[in-house]
Design an enzyme around this catalytic site. Sequence first.
Site, PDB file in Angstrom:
ATOM      1  N   THR A 126       0.825  -1.218   0.000  1.00  0.00           N
ATOM      2  CA  THR A 126       0.000   0.000   0.000  1.00  0.00           C
ATOM      3  C   THR A 126       0.857   1.265   0.000  1.00  0.00           C
ATOM      4  O   THR A 126       1.894   1.333   0.658  1.00  0.00           O
ATOM      5  CB  THR A 126      -0.920  -0.004   1.237  1.00  0.00           C
ATOM      6  OG1 THR A 126      -1.693  -1.201   1.220  1.00  0.00           O
ATOM      7  CG2 THR A 126      -1.849   1.201   1.244  1.00  0.00           C
ATOM      8  N   GLU A 127       0.392   2.261  -0.744  1.00  0.00           N
ATOM      9  CA  GLU A 127       1.059   3.567  -0.788  1.00  0.00           C
ATOM     10  C   GLU A 127       0.026   4.664  -0.554  1.00  0.00           C
ATOM     11  O   GLU A 127      -1.178   4.400  -0.654  1.00  0.00           O
ATOM     12  CB  GLU A 127       1.693   3.774  -2.174  1.00  0.00           C
ATOM     13  CG  GLU A 127       2.762   2.755  -2.487  1.00  0.00           C
ATOM     14  CD  GLU A 127       3.452   3.036  -3.813  1.00  0.00           C
ATOM     15  OE1 GLU A 127       3.099   4.040  -4.489  1.00  0.00           O
ATOM     16  OE2 GLU A 127       4.341   2.246  -4.157  1.00  0.00           O
ATOM     17  N   SER A 132      -6.492   0.234  -2.883  1.00  0.00           N
ATOM     18  CA  SER A 132      -7.229  -0.854  -3.541  1.00  0.00           C
ATOM     19  C   SER A 132      -6.671  -1.161  -4.923  1.00  0.00           C
ATOM     20  O   SER A 132      -6.834  -2.270  -5.426  1.00  0.00           O
ATOM     21  CB  SER A 132      -8.713  -0.466  -3.673  1.00  0.00           C
ATOM     22  OG  SER A 132      -9.278  -0.304  -2.398  1.00  0.00           O
ATOM     23  N   GLU A 363      -5.902  -6.056   3.351  1.00  0.00           N
ATOM     24  CA  GLU A 363      -5.802  -7.215   2.438  1.00  0.00           C
ATOM     25  C   GLU A 363      -6.964  -7.244   1.448  1.00  0.00           C
ATOM     26  O   GLU A 363      -7.449  -8.313   1.070  1.00  0.00           O
ATOM     27  CB  GLU A 363      -5.711  -8.513   3.240  1.00  0.00           C
ATOM     28  CG  GLU A 363      -4.648  -8.408   4.314  1.00  0.00           C
ATOM     29  CD  GLU A 363      -3.735  -9.593   4.394  1.00  0.00           C
ATOM     30  OE1 GLU A 363      -3.798 -10.451   3.517  1.00  0.00           O
ATOM     31  OE2 GLU A 363      -2.938  -9.610   5.345  1.00  0.00           O
TER      32      GLU A 363
HETATM   33  C1  LIG Z   1      -4.167  -1.282  10.531  1.00  0.00           C
HETATM   34  C2  LIG Z   1      -3.837  -1.483   9.080  1.00  0.00           C
HETATM   35  C3  LIG Z   1      -2.815  -2.354   8.715  1.00  0.00           C
HETATM   36  C4  LIG Z   1      -2.465  -2.518   7.362  1.00  0.00           C
HETATM   37  N1  LIG Z   1      -1.413  -3.328   7.038  1.00  0.00           N
HETATM   38  C5  LIG Z   1      -0.978  -3.372   5.739  1.00  0.00           C
HETATM   39  C6  LIG Z   1       0.209  -4.103   5.388  1.00  0.00           C
HETATM   40  O1  LIG Z   1       0.823  -4.785   6.217  1.00  0.00           O
HETATM   41  N2  LIG Z   1       0.656  -4.027   4.100  1.00  0.00           N
HETATM   42  C7  LIG Z   1       0.024  -3.291   3.145  1.00  0.00           C
HETATM   43  O2  LIG Z   1       0.489  -3.265   2.007  1.00  0.00           O
HETATM   44  N3  LIG Z   1      -1.119  -2.609   3.445  1.00  0.00           N
HETATM   45  C8  LIG Z   1      -1.628  -2.620   4.714  1.00  0.00           C
HETATM   46  N4  LIG Z   1      -2.746  -1.901   5.039  1.00  0.00           N
HETATM   47  C9  LIG Z   1      -3.396  -1.104   4.001  1.00  0.00           C
HETATM   48  C10 LIG Z   1      -4.670  -1.752   3.456  1.00  0.00           C
HETATM   49  O3  LIG Z   1      -4.391  -2.918   2.754  1.00  0.00           O
HETATM   50  C11 LIG Z   1      -5.392  -0.696   2.607  1.00  0.00           C
HETATM   51  O4  LIG Z   1      -5.875   0.260   3.520  1.00  0.00           O
HETATM   52  C12 LIG Z   1      -6.527  -1.270   1.776  1.00  0.00           C
HETATM   53  O5  LIG Z   1      -6.028  -2.038   0.709  1.00  0.00           O
HETATM   54  C13 LIG Z   1      -7.445  -0.178   1.212  1.00  0.00           C
HETATM   55  O6  LIG Z   1      -6.714   0.830   0.615  1.00  0.00           O
HETATM   56  P1  LIG Z   1      -6.989   2.362   1.010  1.00  0.00           P
HETATM   57  O7  LIG Z   1      -6.985   2.479   2.473  1.00  0.00           O
HETATM   58  O8  LIG Z   1      -6.053   3.196   0.228  1.00  0.00           O
HETATM   59  O9  LIG Z   1      -8.487   2.645   0.550  1.00  0.00           O
HETATM   60  P2  LIG Z   1      -8.966   3.068  -0.932  1.00  0.00           P
HETATM   61  O10 LIG Z   1      -8.415   2.130  -1.942  1.00  0.00           O
HETATM   62  O11 LIG Z   1      -8.726   4.522  -1.111  1.00  0.00           O
HETATM   63  O12 LIG Z   1     -10.529   2.790  -0.806  1.00  0.00           O
HETATM   64  C14 LIG Z   1     -11.414   3.705  -0.141  1.00  0.00           C
HETATM   65  C15 LIG Z   1     -12.831   3.175  -0.295  1.00  0.00           C
HETATM   66  O13 LIG Z   1     -13.165   3.080  -1.694  1.00  0.00           O
HETATM   67  C16 LIG Z   1     -13.587   1.767  -1.998  1.00  0.00           C
HETATM   68  N5  LIG Z   1     -13.157   1.399  -3.349  1.00  0.00           N
HETATM   69  C17 LIG Z   1     -11.923   1.533  -3.912  1.00  0.00           C
HETATM   70  N6  LIG Z   1     -11.930   1.072  -5.173  1.00  0.00           N
HETATM   71  C18 LIG Z   1     -13.190   0.612  -5.417  1.00  0.00           C
HETATM   72  C19 LIG Z   1     -13.844   0.012  -6.524  1.00  0.00           C
HETATM   73  N7  LIG Z   1     -13.185  -0.254  -7.670  1.00  0.00           N
HETATM   74  N8  LIG Z   1     -15.148  -0.290  -6.406  1.00  0.00           N
HETATM   75  C20 LIG Z   1     -15.823  -0.057  -5.257  1.00  0.00           C
HETATM   76  N9  LIG Z   1     -15.274   0.516  -4.164  1.00  0.00           N
HETATM   77  C21 LIG Z   1     -13.963   0.829  -4.244  1.00  0.00           C
HETATM   78  C22 LIG Z   1     -12.900   0.877  -0.966  1.00  0.00           C
HETATM   79  O14 LIG Z   1     -13.577  -0.367  -0.805  1.00  0.00           O
HETATM   80  C23 LIG Z   1     -13.006   1.759   0.275  1.00  0.00           C
HETATM   81  O15 LIG Z   1     -14.278   1.618   0.849  1.00  0.00           O
HETATM   82  C24 LIG Z   1      -3.160  -1.795   6.372  1.00  0.00           C
HETATM   83  C25 LIG Z   1      -4.235  -0.956   6.740  1.00  0.00           C
HETATM   84  C26 LIG Z   1      -4.575  -0.807   8.064  1.00  0.00           C
HETATM   85  C27 LIG Z   1      -5.695   0.125   8.421  1.00  0.00           C
END
Ligand SMILES: Cc1cc2nc3c(=O)[nH]c(=O)nc-3n(C[C@H](O)[C@H](O)[C@H](O)COP(=O)(O)OP(=O)(O)OC[C@H]3O[C@@H](n4cnc5c(N)ncnc54)[C@H](O)[C@@H]3O)c2cc1C
Length: 384
Positions: A126-127, A132, A363
């Site tokens: 994640t960045e 997502s 995930e």
């Molecule tokens: C405590 C914690 C630990 C974590 N640990 C890790 C880790 O170890 N390694 C790592 O790489 N990441 C980690 N993450 C990150 C996590 O995997 C991401 O937060 C997650 O993949 C979602 O990305 P985002 O937060 O950028 O949300 P976004 O991608 O910005 O999404 C925001 C909202 O939009 C929705 N959305 C996005 N695209 C679509 C679509 N095409 N259709 C419908 N809805 C959509 C999403 O479902 C969500 O509701 C962690 C996060 C947390 C909170």
Amino acid sequence: MDFDPTDEQRLIRDTVRRFAEQEIMPVAAGNDRAGRFPRELVNRMAAMGFLGGPIPKEYGGSGLDYISHAIITEEVGRADSSLRTTLSVQVSLVALSLVRWGTEEQKRRYLPELCAGRLLGCFGLTEPNAGSDPSGMETTAIKRGDRWVLNGTKTWISNATVAGLALVFAQTDPGKGHDGIAAFLVEKGSRGFSTHPITEKLGLRASDTGELIFEDCTVPDSALLGPSGHGFKVAMSALDNGRYSVAAGCVGIIQGCLDACTEYAKTRKQFGRPIGSFQLVQDMIARMAVDLDAARLLVFRAGHLKDHGLPHTVETSIAKYFASEAAVRAATDAVQIFGAYGYSEEAPVARYYRDAKVATIYEGTSQIQKLLIGSHLLGIRAFT
Ligand SMILES: Cc1cc2nc3c(=O)[nH]c(=O)nc-3n(C[C@H](O)[C@H](O)[C@H](O)COP(=O)(O)OP(=O)(O)OC[C@H]3O[C@@H](n4cnc5c(N)ncnc54)[C@H](O)[C@@H]3O)c2cc1C
């Protein structure tokens, strides 16, 4: 599929539950309150063989089947989701990726250390601008002779500041999208690699979370995990394992909620009767029990497929989606059943409530899981 656990699986559940009740539960609330990562408990889990779960014995693992791995993860999740997150990242995202994609030299160098808990791993996908949609990652890896130069930031990474080994994904050729991504094993202490903690989270407060920062970080060619250009495949295969583990941890949350609620509903009295005698309270407890069975069976189905080397990506998404949403439902109802006491950190269910939510986000969010399932059923990709 056999619904009866083997004698070994029964023994594993008893052993892990005893460990969790004696060693994890008594300190979980305190670690959560203090935001303290319990490194010594991770060592104890390693000594018990939990970190070696499904890793082959020749690399220092326990060589267990995936159902046993789910049982361990569930029992740790019932006690503490923060610690379960460390377990999931260490075993499912990092160690199993090494088993699948590592060279013999990489496996021999890192797997025994990871299984023994002497080395912790983290998974940096994640960045800030790519959650997502990891194909939009901005971290770059540029080839210079026989070395790679990494630049960029990974955020929300579990184990970030405590890990000695980071599995990191970077774009080697922005024009190529998915096909330009490569996976790298970056050791702590590498020049140009630093970490920064993320604090004040809603839950998982005893889990270490942070940023991985790469500023002209140079790593050798031998740091590549899998061929350059296969990084997206490495990440997706890691997430297949990680989602399975998250789902199992959520089964533990539901079991914990059910255990706490059945006990409390029998002892707490209102209107001169135990609250468990009211049909509306029984409704919440019955729903929890149904969700528990369904979530556990979905996890075991995915585990069964994994154990038989069969395709399991969709079944794993189904298990992760259902179990994480069910854990949120169970924790919400658990707080309701405990009333005001449930709203206090004194009750065990408040932590379940705060910790459950993240499983619907990390995930792959619930929306992403549904799109994966829908795309599979329809044969139409929901993503570009
Ligand atoms: C405590 C914690 C630990 C974590 N640990 C890790 C880790 O170890 N390694 C790592 O790489 N990441 C980690 N993450 C990150 C996590 O995997 C991401 O937060 C997650 O993949 C979602 O990305 P985002 O937060 O950028 O949300 P976004 O991608 O910005 O999404 C925001 C909202 O939009 C929705 N959305 C996005 N695209 C679509 C679509 N095409 N259709 C419908 N809805 C959509 C999403 O479902 C969500 O509701 C962690 C996060 C947390 C909170």
